[in-house]
Design an enzyme around this catalytic site. Structure first.
Site: not given
Length: 651
Positions: A574, A589, A440
């Protein structure tokens, strides 16, 4: 024209070393689709043997359908495989672009569409060239179009009104547009070239055995362009009154003549090419002999048994074109020799062992046993010639390729990330212990076979900021904003594309600030401010990611909380990393586990490297889409490189 250099020389637009590397890379890319062909060829061969000996049967039909699905779509496999292999990074987006290019070109140039475009009265009136448009040449070209579009447009940023089509979504669109132009070009050029070869073939027929040799040589040379069908139609079918293939199968030709345009292929396909394969295996590097062995063995079986030569020919066609020219010349010589000798044989599928066995008792077969000693002769000639030329000119045949040079786009350089990757893999229990790898914004997300083998201390030493075991097999390793480079490097190491040495990895993932500091920020998104401890993600809640605050948002736009440089924008949009003027690295985030949404509902408005002022919009997100996905929209804002920092929102 090239650019003039200071010494008065003209610079080549494509330096030789660039051309060589391009074809070496193309050759390696072709190995991906070629790897599936030997099995398909063997299935087709067994099917052909069954149906030729006992007639139509269930097993034969089943094997024919299975093998034909691959061999019949070989050009399509090339389009997809080359699009993947020639892309700067293996990505399904490039494969999709290659497929789009293929579909566009073959649809526009299909006989039905050409009939409409040219106003022909019937499909039968369309130039027969368009019936052969689904060939390897078009497949390779479409694959190159797909790869080029991926490399060129994957990071394209469009105006906000068209933002949905930005980045990777633009790749397939660009491939479709370029393919339209390519199809128009082929619409005019392809039939001229194809028809010209047919006319040339009709002239070659008048040259006797020499003409047979010219045909055999050109048959091989034209395979990469897909134009060998034009010549085959002259000699094998009733285009110029020869009909060699059909007359042999029907047993109605002229004994001692029928089969002369097929016989010379048998020694080459059954014996010559396997001899070349042995030479390529023996000259491969010791560390790559095992992989080369598998490729050469499967290709040799397909060539000998069924007469499907593409797995072997494409193994050296682009990486060592000199060898392919030699192969074409040898094929021509074999055709001449077979024409002059009292030997004739034909095939219904190709010049392999199965067709030789089936045709042995054909009334048109003349002394088929002579093919065996001819084959032994050509095996020795191919082996000795290929072995000598490969060694003499240091050709980069399979197993002898140069090690790939991996170029990193980050400021950290290439060797550091690969050293870190190797250290991480070792600390995670080795390559065999990692079953899945993803990332991520700042973390590696992995599925681990045996979590007890994970060495958290070693991960920390290698540069990890923290480690969390999120389940029986799930492990997350916090690295920082450059985690994407580490993940890519780990994939390189795991795939064997990079062989790392024991260089020490970077001491830390970021430039760490140890002094206590209060980081005063503007609240980056409207909503209720909550402490990190309330974030429904242990990595944030426990402070592993770093100190900060979180927001339960009511707004839909993230703004810059301070003047900063955009350090990174995650691919799915994101999360954004910022570097403040004093060196503080900040992560915003949006949502928890929103990486799983794969970009849906997120619209980045900046790119890495942009300078932004406080209050400038960074990204928009769809709050309802996040909730509809069953995810929390809580947005942590953390400092990544100062564990003593205190974050405050003002204004």
């Amino acid at each position: 024209m090239g650019n003039l250099q200071s010494d008065g020389d003209v610079a080549a637009p494509f330096p030789p070393e660039v051309v060589v590397k391009f074809f070496q890379r193309l050759g390696r890319s072709i190995m991906l689709p070629v790897a599936v062909l030997p099995v398909a060829a063997i299935l087709m061969g067994i099917s052909y043997w069954l149906q030729s000996t006992i007639g139509d049967n269930l097993v034969g039909s089943f094997l024919n359908a299975a093998g034909g699905a691959l061999l019949g779509n070989m050009a399509l496999l090339f389009a997809i495989g080359i699009a993947i292999g020639m892309a700067n990074k293996s990505d399904g987006t490039s494969a999709l672009a290659g497929l789009v290019s293929w579909l566009v070109v073959t649809a526009i140039l299909s006989p039905e569409t050409v009939r409409l475009l040219t106003g022909a009265a019937d499909v039968a009136d369309v130039n027969p060239a368009f019936g052969k448009i689904q060939n390897v040449f078009v497949g390779i070209a479409c694959g190159l179009i797909g790869a080029w579009c991926y490399n060129k447009f994957k990071d394209t940023k469009l105006p906000n009104a068209l933002a949905f089509f930005s980045g990777k979504r633009s790749v397939a669109l660009a491939a479709a547009g370029i393919s339209l132009v390519f199809a128009v070009f082929l619409l005019f050029v392809w039939p001229v070239v194809y028809s010209g070869l047919v006319t040339f073939g009709e002239w070659v027929v008048t040259l006797g055995p020499i003409g047979t040799g010219i045909y055999g040589m050109l048959n091989r040379l034209l395979i990469p362009l897909g134009l060998h069908h034009a010549l085959n139609s002259v000699f094998w079918f009733d285009v110029a009154g020869i009909n060699d293939l059909n007359n042999f199968l029907a047993g109605t030709g002229t004994y001692g003549v029928t089969g002369q345009y097929m016989t010379g292929f048998f020694p080459i396909m059954m014996f010559g090419l396997p001899g070349a394969a042995l030479a390529m295996y023996l000259t491969a590097k010791t560390t790559r002999k095992k992989v080369t062995y598998g490729l050469m063995l499967s290709g040799s079986i397909a060539s000998f048994l069924v007469g499907v030569t593409e797995p072997l020919e494409f193994a050296f066609l682009f990486v060592a074109p000199l060898l392919y020219v030699v192969h074409a010349v040898f094929t021509g010589i074999s055709m001449i020799i077979a024409t002059l000798l009292p030997v004739r044989m034909g095939f219904g599928f190709s010049a392999g062992f199965i067709d030789l066995t089936l045709g042995w008792v054909n009334p048109m077969a003349e002394n088929p046993w002579i093919i065996i000693p001819l084959g032994v002769f050509w095996f020795l000639v191919y082996f000795a010639t290929f072995y000598f030329i490969i060694r003499k000119f240091n050709l980069k045949t399979p197993g002898r390729e140069d090690d790939d040079v991996i170029e990193e786009t980050s400021a950290g350089g290439g060797s550091g990330y690969h050293a870190t990757a190797a250290a991480f893999i070792a600390a995670l229990g080795g390559a065999q212990n990692i079953s899945e790898l993803d990332n991520c914004a700042t973390r590696l997300r992995m599925e681990i076979v045996d979590v007890s083998k994970v060495d958290e201390a070693a991960l920390k030493t290698a540069g990890a900021a923290g480690t969390m075991k999120a389940g029986r097999h799930s492990v997350q390793v916090v690295y920082g904003l450059n985690v994407q480079f580490v993940k890519d490097a780990m994939e390189d190491v795991l795939a064997g594309r990079v062989h790392t040495v024991a260089d020490p990895p970077p001491a830390a993932a970021t430039t760490t600030v140890t002094r206590a500091a209060t980081v005063v920020l503007r609240q980056p998104v409207a909503g209720r401010v909550i402490p990190l401890a309330e974030v429904p993600d242990p990595m944030f809640a426990m402070g592993t990611m770093g100190p900060g605050l979180a927001i339960d948002p009511t707004g839909d736009t993230v703004i810059a909380p301070a003047d900063a440089i955009v350090g990174s924008v995650f691919a799915t949009g994101h999360a954004i990393g910022l570097v403040l003027a004093d060196g503080t690295e900040l992560l915003v985030h949006v949502g928890i586990d929103t990486v799983s949404m794969e970009g849906e509902g997120f619209e980045p408005m900046v790119t890495a490297g942009d300078e932004v002022a406080m209050g400038a919009p960074l990204l928009r997100f769809d709050l309802e889409a996040i909730r509809a996905a069953g995810l929390s929209p809580v947005t942590p804002v953390v400092v990544l490189n100062n564990e003593s920092a205190v974050v405050e929102f003002r204004g």
